[in-house]
Design a protein around this motif. Structure first.
Motif, PDB file in Angstrom:
ATOM      1  N   VAL A 160      17.640  59.088  30.250  1.00  0.00           N
ATOM      2  CA  VAL A 160      18.448  59.140  29.037  1.00  0.00           C
ATOM      3  C   VAL A 160      19.783  58.416  29.171  1.00  0.00           C
ATOM      4  O   VAL A 160      20.480  58.225  28.182  1.00  0.00           O
ATOM      5  N   ALA A 161      20.170  58.022  30.385  1.00  0.00           N
ATOM      6  CA  ALA A 161      21.366  57.194  30.511  1.00  0.00           C
ATOM      7  C   ALA A 161      21.183  55.875  29.765  1.00  0.00           C
ATOM      8  O   ALA A 161      22.149  55.272  29.295  1.00  0.00           O
ATOM      9  N   VAL A 190      23.294  54.658  25.640  1.00  0.00           N
ATOM     10  CA  VAL A 190      24.071  53.491  25.230  1.00  0.00           C
ATOM     11  C   VAL A 190      23.338  52.563  24.269  1.00  0.00           C
ATOM     12  O   VAL A 190      23.975  51.874  23.456  1.00  0.00           O
ATOM     13  N   LEU A 191      21.999  52.526  24.334  1.00  0.00           N
ATOM     14  CA  LEU A 191      21.264  51.540  23.526  1.00  0.00           C
ATOM     15  C   LEU A 191      20.682  52.093  22.235  1.00  0.00           C
ATOM     16  O   LEU A 191      20.581  51.370  21.237  1.00  0.00           O
ATOM     17  N   LEU A 192      20.261  53.372  22.234  1.00  0.00           N
ATOM     18  CA  LEU A 192      19.740  53.938  20.992  1.00  0.00           C
ATOM     19  C   LEU A 192      20.850  54.016  19.951  1.00  0.00           C
ATOM     20  O   LEU A 192      21.986  54.373  20.269  1.00  0.00           O
ATOM     21  N   ASP A 193      20.533  53.706  18.714  1.00  0.00           N
ATOM     22  CA  ASP A 193      21.446  53.723  17.567  1.00  0.00           C
ATOM     23  C   ASP A 193      22.411  52.539  17.584  1.00  0.00           C
ATOM     24  O   ASP A 193      22.791  52.052  16.521  1.00  0.00           O
ATOM     25  N   ASN A 194      22.794  52.086  18.759  1.00  0.00           N
ATOM     26  CA  ASN A 194      23.780  51.012  18.847  1.00  0.00           C
ATOM     27  C   ASN A 194      23.141  49.630  18.855  1.00  0.00           C
ATOM     28  O   ASN A 194      23.503  48.760  18.057  1.00  0.00           O
ATOM     29  N   VAL A 195      22.186  49.428  19.748  1.00  0.00           N
ATOM     30  CA  VAL A 195      21.500  48.139  19.869  1.00  0.00           C
ATOM     31  C   VAL A 195      20.120  48.193  19.234  1.00  0.00           C
ATOM     32  O   VAL A 195      19.717  47.281  18.504  1.00  0.00           O
ATOM     33  N   THR A 246      22.757  62.166  25.619  1.00  0.00           N
ATOM     34  CA  THR A 246      21.451  61.598  25.308  1.00  0.00           C
ATOM     35  C   THR A 246      21.514  60.440  24.317  1.00  0.00           C
ATOM     36  O   THR A 246      20.627  59.591  24.303  1.00  0.00           O
ATOM     37  N   ARG A 247      22.554  60.404  23.486  1.00  0.00           N
ATOM     38  CA  ARG A 247      22.773  59.239  22.623  1.00  0.00           C
ATOM     39  C   ARG A 247      24.235  59.269  22.177  1.00  0.00           C
ATOM     40  O   ARG A 247      24.732  60.290  21.734  1.00  0.00           O
ATOM     41  N   PHE A 248      24.879  58.133  22.327  1.00  0.00           N
ATOM     42  CA  PHE A 248      26.304  58.037  22.015  1.00  0.00           C
ATOM     43  C   PHE A 248      26.477  56.930  20.985  1.00  0.00           C
ATOM     44  O   PHE A 248      26.706  55.766  21.313  1.00  0.00           O
ATOM     45  N   ASP A 249      26.341  57.307  19.731  1.00  0.00           N
ATOM     46  CA  ASP A 249      26.380  56.373  18.608  1.00  0.00           C
ATOM     47  C   ASP A 249      27.824  55.946  18.350  1.00  0.00           C
ATOM     48  O   ASP A 249      28.653  56.749  17.923  1.00  0.00           O
ATOM     49  N   VAL A 250      28.118  54.677  18.604  1.00  0.00           N
ATOM     50  CA  VAL A 250      29.484  54.185  18.423  1.00  0.00           C
ATOM     51  C   VAL A 250      29.642  53.374  17.139  1.00  0.00           C
ATOM     52  O   VAL A 250      30.643  52.674  16.963  1.00  0.00           O
ATOM     53  N   SER A 251      28.676  53.488  16.237  1.00  0.00           N
ATOM     54  CA  SER A 251      28.743  52.696  15.002  1.00  0.00           C
ATOM     55  C   SER A 251      29.929  53.091  14.128  1.00  0.00           C
ATOM     56  O   SER A 251      30.391  52.295  13.315  1.00  0.00           O
TER      57      SER A 251
END
Length: 516
Positions: free
Chosen positions: A69-70, A74-79, A503-508
């Motif tokens: 999940v690392a 960073v990639l889910l939701d963002n990329v 598990t997910r860090f959405d930076v949008s």
């Protein structure tokens, strides 16, 4: 640990935040801090770079074949995006992403997704239903190497009746399908993507592009200026991988980072009461689990498993790490089928000693504990002390996480092991006899299978509650606590995620105020 992914417990973040949990509930510490609303664009620095501290770095950027999940963080939701996503501020509510809406057939055997009209991949090519259908077809293809493939075993066929419609047909009802589509297995790739190349490149559809990866130090994202939705409010986000808590604190205090995730709750003094920072506390799915090697003696004897559970003072562990909530099972409170099972095998050293004597260990028992070295020794210290009280001598063996993966997870060469099972809704780890802790119960597998094909969420939730209670009553493992996360945010930074940050860090929605 997400149940679809081998070794998805690579979150391994130090998420000891919020209150100490007793009796299955966190202690009330008053009103929860929140960030102020994001100001209008005219008051923001739209060219800003946001610097964010994370703990554990991905081992690869290949979202198709690499577990952990690392990587999702960073990639889910963002990329990358899927047809649907989740809202972490609403206990994982399923929300639209590349699909604006979806319809479920009355018999539950088909799902029709209606796509947004203007989505594009980062290379500029249009994203169509053909791409979405192809991506899901790769999950179910014979011999697929996808780490999420088992989550789509109910899928019979995926098609694209027209460029804006995706039709998923099932062999049986599947109450997990939408949830699995919110996870990495639901990512929409460009048709024909060579998955072998994904470690070095990323052609997603999200609000950020992959700008660079300085292995061992940082990973950078750049704003996707051609994003189909609302544009990101910062030009760049740099994730800095800083494992050591004091070093992370120093980076936050000195302005090297704007956001510190996974802050140590025992080291918050520099930030509390300081108007220059906000301390956010949020929930997680990080279940710190003491695993028994159920395929080997002495753990084949349920009396030993129950004795170890009863010997451990969960309140003492939570106090030692400064945060967490006791749960008594592998299900965190935000899951719909959660039930407080902390009364099962509650702390009772006298009963533990009796059970060990009945099992033939009245004169003592020596055990070893393999634990990834990233965890604070405070947890192991409590375990050693508690078990000594009931006649168990525990030898702690810290190991690097990669070594843990080989020794414990793959080779099953261990007696006891402590690890953070971080992924959401991972109950079906307990339906797999070949899983690293070797729990084998046909009754649990039956309940889980019936829950997956249930006619309603209510029926599903009741069946999963029954399965969870059965797992807890069998002492399949010991669940020490579920972590709660602390995030420190510099004043003038907005839109920072508060929950499920490992598990997910959405930076949008991340934004930084313009200097006046």
């Amino acid at each position: 640990m997400r149940h679809r992914v081998p070794v998805a417990l690579a979150a391994l973040t130090l998420l000891f935040a919020a209150a100490c949990g007793t009796g299955g509930e966190p202690v009330d510490q008053g009103a929860e801090a929140t960030l102020p609303a994001t100001p209008p664009a005219a008051e923001l620095d739209l060219d800003a770079t946001a610097n964010v501290r994370l703990v554990l770095e991905p081992t690869s950027l290949n979202t198709f074949t690499t577990a952990g999940v690392a990587l999702d963080q960073v990639l889910l939701d963002n990329v990358y995006q899927g047809l649907v996503g989740i809202d972490t501020n609403q206990n994982g509510k399923i929300v639209p992403r590349l699909a604006t809406s979806w319809d479920i057939a009355p018999d539950g055997l088909s799902y029709t997704f209606h796509l947004v009209s203007n989505a594009r991949f980062h290379d500029g090519s249009p994203l169509t239903a053909a791409d979405a259908a192809w991506s899901l077809q790769q999950q179910i293809a014979p011999g697929t190497k996808s780490v999420k493939a088992s989550g789509f075993s109910s899928v019979r066929e995926v098609s694209a009746p027209d460029p804006a419609t995706v039709l998923v047909t099932l062999t049986e009802r599947d109450t997990d399908l939408l949830w699995n589509l919110t996870q990495r297995g639901g990512i929409v790739y460009k048709q024909g993507t060579d998955f072998a190349t994904l470690d070095g490149v990323a052609n997603g559809s999200g609000p950020f592009t992959l700008a660079g990866w300085n292995r061992g130090a940082s990973l950078s994202l750049a704003r996707n200026e051609n994003y189909w939705g609302d544009k990101a409010k910062v030009a760049e986000v740099v994730f800095h991988y800083i494992k050591e808590a004091n070093t992370a604190n120093n980076a936050q205090e000195t302005g090297q980072t704007d956001v510190q995730t996974g802050a140590d709750p025992t080291l918050l003094q520099p930030f509390t009461g300081d108007s220059g920072f906000t301390v956010l506390k949020g929930n997680t799915t990080d279940e710190f689990t003491l695993a028994f090697n159920g395929a080997q003696a002495p753990f084949t004897d349920p009396r030993v498993r129950h004795a170890i559970r009863q010997a451990i003072d969960k309140n003492a562990i939570v106090s030692a790490v400064g945060a967490g909530t006791r749960i008594g099972s592998p299900v965190p409170p935000q899951d719909p089928w959660y039930e407080d099972l902390t009364a099962i095998d509650a702390h009772d050293p006298g009963s533990a000693r009796t059970l060990l004597a009945e099992a033939g260990f009245g004169d003592g028992l020596a055990l070893t504990l393999d634990v990834p070295s990233i965890y604070p020794s405070a947890i192991s210290d409590v375990l050693v002390s508690n078990l000594k009280e009931v006649g168990v001598t525990l030898t702690v063996r810290p190991v690097e996480f990669q070594n843990w993966l080989t020794k414990v997870y793959t080779n099953k060469d261990f007696q006891l092991s402590l690890v953070d099972h971080a992924e959401a809704r991972d109950l079906d780890n307990y339906t797999k006899p070949t899983y690293y802790f070797g729990y084998d119960d046909a009754g649990v597998r039956d309940l889980f299978a019936r829950a997956r094909t249930a006619a309603s969420d209510t029926e599903r939730d009741e069946l999963l509650r029954q399965a969870t209670r059965r797992i807890a009553e069998a002492a399949a493992a010991d669940w020490l606590f579920v972590a709660q996360t602390t995030t420190v945010v510099r004043a003038g930074v907005y839109g920072v995620p508060q929950h499920e940050t490992s598990t997910r860090f959405d930076v949008s929605g991340l934004a930084i105020a313009a200097r006046k």
